[in-house]
Design a protein around this motif. Structure first.
Motif, PDB file in Angstrom:
ATOM      1  N   VAL A   6       0.868  -1.181   0.000  1.00 36.11           N
ATOM      2  CA  VAL A   6       0.000   0.000   0.000  1.00 36.11           C
ATOM      3  C   VAL A   6       0.904   1.230   0.000  1.00 36.11           C
ATOM      4  CG1 VAL A   6      -1.970   1.133   1.087  1.00 36.11           C
ATOM      5  CG2 VAL A   6      -1.629  -1.334   1.393  1.00 36.11           C
ATOM      6  N   GLU A   7       1.140   1.787  -1.174  1.00 37.89           N
ATOM      7  CA  GLU A   7       2.094   2.890  -1.339  1.00 37.89           C
ATOM      8  C   GLU A   7       1.692   3.695  -2.569  1.00 37.89           C
ATOM      9  OE1 GLU A   7       4.355   5.583  -1.196  1.00 37.89           O
ATOM     10  OE2 GLU A   7       5.323   4.149   0.182  1.00 37.89           O
ATOM     11  N   ASP A   8       1.479   5.008  -2.408  1.00 40.65           N
ATOM     12  CA  ASP A   8       1.025   5.822  -3.525  1.00 40.65           C
ATOM     13  C   ASP A   8       2.164   6.461  -4.322  1.00 40.65           C
ATOM     14  OD1 ASP A   8       1.447   7.504  -1.161  1.00 40.65           O
ATOM     15  OD2 ASP A   8       0.739   9.140  -2.424  1.00 40.65           O
ATOM     16  N   ASP A   9       3.378   6.443  -3.804  1.00 41.97           N
ATOM     17  CA  ASP A   9       4.523   7.071  -4.469  1.00 41.97           C
ATOM     18  C   ASP A   9       5.172   6.079  -5.439  1.00 41.97           C
ATOM     19  OD1 ASP A   9       6.957   8.211  -5.201  1.00 41.97           O
ATOM     20  OD2 ASP A   9       7.271   9.149  -3.260  1.00 41.97           O
ATOM     21  N   ASN A  10       5.025   6.338  -6.740  1.00 39.81           N
ATOM     22  CA  ASN A  10       5.567   5.423  -7.749  1.00 39.81           C
ATOM     23  C   ASN A  10       7.074   5.246  -7.627  1.00 39.81           C
ATOM     24  OD1 ASN A  10       3.105   4.872  -8.989  1.00 39.81           O
ATOM     25  ND2 ASN A  10       3.257   6.648 -10.346  1.00 39.81           N
ATOM     26  N   SER A  11       7.786   6.321  -7.247  1.00 42.70           N
ATOM     27  CA  SER A  11       9.245   6.248  -7.163  1.00 42.70           C
ATOM     28  C   SER A  11       9.703   5.297  -6.057  1.00 42.70           C
ATOM     29  CB  SER A  11       9.829   7.642  -6.927  1.00 42.70           C
ATOM     30  OG  SER A  11       9.467   8.134  -5.646  1.00 42.70           O
ATOM     31  N   GLY A  31      -2.675   2.113  -4.198  1.00 48.16           N
ATOM     32  CA  GLY A  31      -2.180   3.431  -3.823  1.00 48.16           C
ATOM     33  C   GLY A  31      -3.047   4.205  -2.857  1.00 48.16           C
ATOM     34  N   THR A  32      -4.162   3.601  -2.400  1.00 49.87           N
ATOM     35  CA  THR A  32      -5.045   4.316  -1.483  1.00 49.87           C
ATOM     36  C   THR A  32      -5.469   3.415  -0.334  1.00 49.87           C
ATOM     37  OG1 THR A  32      -7.121   3.684  -2.585  1.00 49.87           O
ATOM     38  CG2 THR A  32      -5.977   5.655  -3.417  1.00 49.87           C
ATOM     39  N   GLY A  33      -5.934   4.048   0.730  1.00 50.52           N
ATOM     40  CA  GLY A  33      -6.436   3.290   1.861  1.00 50.52           C
ATOM     41  C   GLY A  33      -7.683   2.505   1.510  1.00 50.52           C
ATOM     42  N   ALA A  34      -8.561   3.101   0.701  1.00 55.60           N
ATOM     43  CA  ALA A  34      -9.794   2.420   0.305  1.00 55.60           C
ATOM     44  C   ALA A  34      -9.490   1.132  -0.449  1.00 55.60           C
ATOM     45  CB  ALA A  34     -10.651   3.350  -0.553  1.00 55.60           C
ATOM     46  N   GLU A  35      -8.498   1.178  -1.349  1.00 53.76           N
ATOM     47  CA  GLU A  35      -8.126  -0.026  -2.092  1.00 53.76           C
ATOM     48  C   GLU A  35      -7.541  -1.077  -1.163  1.00 53.76           C
ATOM     49  OE1 GLU A  35      -6.742   1.181  -6.502  1.00 53.76           O
ATOM     50  OE2 GLU A  35      -5.638   2.225  -4.910  1.00 53.76           O
ATOM     51  N   ALA A  36      -6.784  -0.638  -0.175  1.00 51.60           N
ATOM     52  CA  ALA A  36      -6.191  -1.576   0.786  1.00 51.60           C
ATOM     53  C   ALA A  36      -7.273  -2.292   1.571  1.00 51.60           C
ATOM     54  CB  ALA A  36      -5.253  -0.830   1.734  1.00 51.60           C
ATOM     55  N   ASP A  53      -5.825   9.412   0.508  1.00 51.85           N
ATOM     56  CA  ASP A  53      -7.246   9.498   0.861  1.00 51.85           C
ATOM     57  C   ASP A  53      -7.531   9.367   2.347  1.00 51.85           C
ATOM     58  OD1 ASP A  53      -6.399   6.843   0.772  1.00 51.85           O
ATOM     59  OD2 ASP A  53      -8.406   6.091   0.264  1.00 51.85           O
ATOM     60  N   MET A  54      -6.618   8.732   3.113  1.00 53.94           N
ATOM     61  CA  MET A  54      -6.826   8.574   4.546  1.00 53.94           C
ATOM     62  C   MET A  54      -5.500   8.263   5.216  1.00 53.94           C
ATOM     63  SD  MET A  54      -8.895   4.927   4.312  1.00 53.94           S
ATOM     64  CE  MET A  54      -9.269   4.831   6.058  1.00 53.94           C
ATOM     65  N   ASP A  55      -5.445   8.512   6.511  1.00 51.93           N
ATOM     66  CA  ASP A  55      -4.215   8.261   7.247  1.00 51.93           C
ATOM     67  C   ASP A  55      -3.975   6.754   7.357  1.00 51.93           C
ATOM     68  OD1 ASP A  55      -2.473   7.817   9.731  1.00 51.93           O
ATOM     69  OD2 ASP A  55      -2.441   9.992   9.564  1.00 51.93           O
ATOM     70  N   GLY A  56      -2.724   6.351   7.168  1.00 49.60           N
ATOM     71  CA  GLY A  56      -2.396   4.936   7.247  1.00 49.60           C
ATOM     72  C   GLY A  56      -2.724   4.318   8.593  1.00 49.60           C
ATOM     73  N   LEU A  57      -2.678   5.111   9.661  1.00 48.38           N
ATOM     74  CA  LEU A  57      -3.038   4.593  10.977  1.00 48.38           C
ATOM     75  C   LEU A  57      -4.512   4.202  11.013  1.00 48.38           C
ATOM     76  CD1 LEU A  57      -1.091   7.092  13.258  1.00 48.38           C
ATOM     77  CD2 LEU A  57      -0.553   4.680  12.872  1.00 48.38           C
ATOM     78  N   ASP A  58      -5.356   4.972  10.328  1.00 53.19           N
ATOM     79  CA  ASP A  58      -6.775   4.627  10.261  1.00 53.19           C
ATOM     80  C   ASP A  58      -6.980   3.360   9.431  1.00 53.19           C
ATOM     81  OD1 ASP A  58      -7.613   6.812  11.789  1.00 53.19           O
ATOM     82  OD2 ASP A  58      -7.659   8.127  10.037  1.00 53.19           O
ATOM     83  N   VAL A  59      -6.175   3.209   8.374  1.00 51.12           N
ATOM     84  CA  VAL A  59      -6.240   1.986   7.572  1.00 51.12           C
ATOM     85  C   VAL A  59      -5.864   0.781   8.432  1.00 51.12           C
ATOM     86  CG1 VAL A  59      -5.323   0.763   5.569  1.00 51.12           C
ATOM     87  CG2 VAL A  59      -5.718   3.227   5.449  1.00 51.12           C
ATOM     88  N   CYS A  60      -4.809   0.924   9.208  1.00 51.05           N
ATOM     89  CA  CYS A  60      -4.373  -0.162  10.092  1.00 51.05           C
ATOM     90  C   CYS A  60      -5.484  -0.522  11.079  1.00 51.05           C
ATOM     91  CB  CYS A  60      -3.113   0.267  10.838  1.00 51.05           C
ATOM     92  SG  CYS A  60      -2.460  -0.990  11.984  1.00 51.05           S
ATOM     93  N   ARG A  61      -6.104   0.499  11.658  1.00 60.48           N
ATOM     94  CA  ARG A  61      -7.185   0.262  12.626  1.00 60.48           C
ATOM     95  C   ARG A  61      -8.327  -0.520  11.985  1.00 60.48           C
ATOM     96  NH1 ARG A  61      -7.996   5.058  13.709  1.00 60.48           N
ATOM     97  NH2 ARG A  61      -6.963   5.272  15.723  1.00 60.48           N
ATOM     98  N   GLU A  62      -8.724  -0.113  10.769  1.00 54.66           N
ATOM     99  CA  GLU A  62      -9.835  -0.781  10.098  1.00 54.66           C
ATOM    100  C   GLU A  62      -9.473  -2.205   9.684  1.00 54.66           C
ATOM    101  OE1 GLU A  62     -12.971   0.246   9.811  1.00 54.66           O
ATOM    102  OE2 GLU A  62     -12.319   1.899  11.104  1.00 54.66           O
ATOM    103  N   LEU A  63      -8.255  -2.397   9.209  1.00 60.16           N
ATOM    104  CA  LEU A  63      -7.825  -3.742   8.820  1.00 60.16           C
ATOM    105  C   LEU A  63      -7.870  -4.693  10.004  1.00 60.16           C
ATOM    106  CD1 LEU A  63      -4.795  -2.944   6.471  1.00 60.16           C
ATOM    107  CD2 LEU A  63      -6.927  -4.069   5.812  1.00 60.16           C
ATOM    108  N   ARG A  64      -7.473  -4.196  11.158  1.00 58.85           N
ATOM    109  CA  ARG A  64      -7.415  -5.065  12.324  1.00 58.85           C
ATOM    110  C   ARG A  64      -8.792  -5.410  12.892  1.00 58.85           C
ATOM    111  NH1 ARG A  64      -3.868  -7.415  10.927  1.00 58.85           N
ATOM    112  NH2 ARG A  64      -1.697  -7.272  11.569  1.00 58.85           N
ATOM    113  N   ARG A  65      -9.819  -4.747  12.420  1.00 61.98           N
ATOM    114  CA  ARG A  65     -11.175  -5.111  12.853  1.00 61.98           C
ATOM    115  C   ARG A  65     -11.602  -6.447  12.257  1.00 61.98           C
ATOM    116  NH1 ARG A  65     -13.663  -0.719  15.282  1.00 61.98           N
ATOM    117  NH2 ARG A  65     -12.834   1.351  14.735  1.00 61.98           N
ATOM    118  N   THR A  66     -11.043  -6.796  11.121  1.00 63.29           N
ATOM    119  CA  THR A  66     -11.497  -7.991  10.413  1.00 63.29           C
ATOM    120  C   THR A  66     -10.376  -8.949  10.018  1.00 63.29           C
ATOM    121  OG1 THR A  66     -11.372  -6.812   8.294  1.00 63.29           O
ATOM    122  CG2 THR A  66     -13.473  -6.763   9.453  1.00 63.29           C
ATOM    123  N   SER A  67      -9.125  -8.555  10.210  1.00 65.04           N
ATOM    124  CA  SER A  67      -8.023  -9.370   9.690  1.00 65.04           C
ATOM    125  C   SER A  67      -6.852  -9.444  10.672  1.00 65.04           C
ATOM    126  CB  SER A  67      -7.527  -8.780   8.362  1.00 65.04           C
ATOM    127  OG  SER A  67      -6.357  -9.434   7.914  1.00 65.04           O
TER     128      SER A  67
END
Length: 224
Positions: A6-11, A31-36, A53-67
């Motif tokens: 999960v990384e939006d920077d192509n370089s 490249g986005t939290g929604a896609e992750a 689109d969203m902070d990676g910490l919020d992505v981590c929090r949501e992922l851990r609800r189900t995975s």
């Protein structure tokens, strides 16, 4: 290993994906939290915190609800608070940019080993008063109600429950739940203990032996 990057920077993402592929890993890059959050089938997640689109910490929090898929945070942020918060939300490791692909792969393998299913001897249910810990399913119930735990919280509880009442020293906890020669901040363990106490609903479940370690006890000693 199937890896979700999960990384939006192509370089950064393109050479990293190529480097991981040379180690035999199948990399899917988003490249986005929604896609992750919509992705499935990964065996390891590499999560950048600076997403558009969203902070990676919020992505981590949501992922851990189900995975419980092993997750390593990748970020240029150097703030200790971000590291502690990310680990508390359930990340298994944290790597600050820049880093080498070789070191990242070593970390991925280490995290993968720690997340591997328990050996047959551990395929049993531990009971400590009204607390039930199913090591095979990595599930915890308290008085019949499920207790949702982050991976490190579960590992910490299972370690303490392996010998209820016995004091487990801090160094052993860090080297067992995290990794040998753990080099993270000392507050990482205290953060997880505090979070686990909250989720168990009573701080008396985990007793602190100042300067030594922690032990698991039944609050009130009634076992009910």
């Amino acid at each position: 290993m199937r890896v979700l990057l999960v990384e939006d920077d192509n370089s950064i993402a393109e050479p990293l994906a190529d480097g991981l592929a040379r180690y035999g890993m199948a990399v899917r890059r988003v490249g986005t939290g929604a896609e992750a959050l919509a992705a499935v089938g990964a065996e390891m997640i590499l999560l950048d915190l600076g997403l558009p689109d969203m902070d990676g910490l919020d992505v981590c929090r949501e992922l851990r609800r189900t995975s419980t898929v092993p997750l390593i945070m990748l970020t240029a942020r150097g703030d200790e608070a971000d590291r502690v918060l990310g680990l508390g939300l359930g990340a298994d490791d944290y790597m600050a940019k820049p880093f080498s692909v070789r070191e990242l792969v070593a970390r991925m393998h280490a995290v993968g080993r720690r997340a591997a299913p328990a050996s047959p001897v551990d395929d049993r249910v531990l009971s400590v008063g009204p607390l039930r810990i199913d090591r095979r399913a990595r599930q915890v119930h308290l008085r019949g109600a499920p207790v949702p735990l982050a991976p490190k919280e579960y590992d910490l509880l299972a370690l303490l429950a392996g010998d209820p009442g016995a004091v487990v020293d801090r160094r052993r906890i860090l080297e067992t739940v995290w990794e040998p020669n753990f080099f993270g901040r000392g507050k990482t363990l205290d953060f997880h203990v505090a979070s686990l106490r909250r989720k168990l609903g009573d701080p008396a479940w985990i007793e602190t032996r100042r300067g030594v370690g922690f032990r698991l006890v039944v609050p009130g000693g009634t076992g009910s």
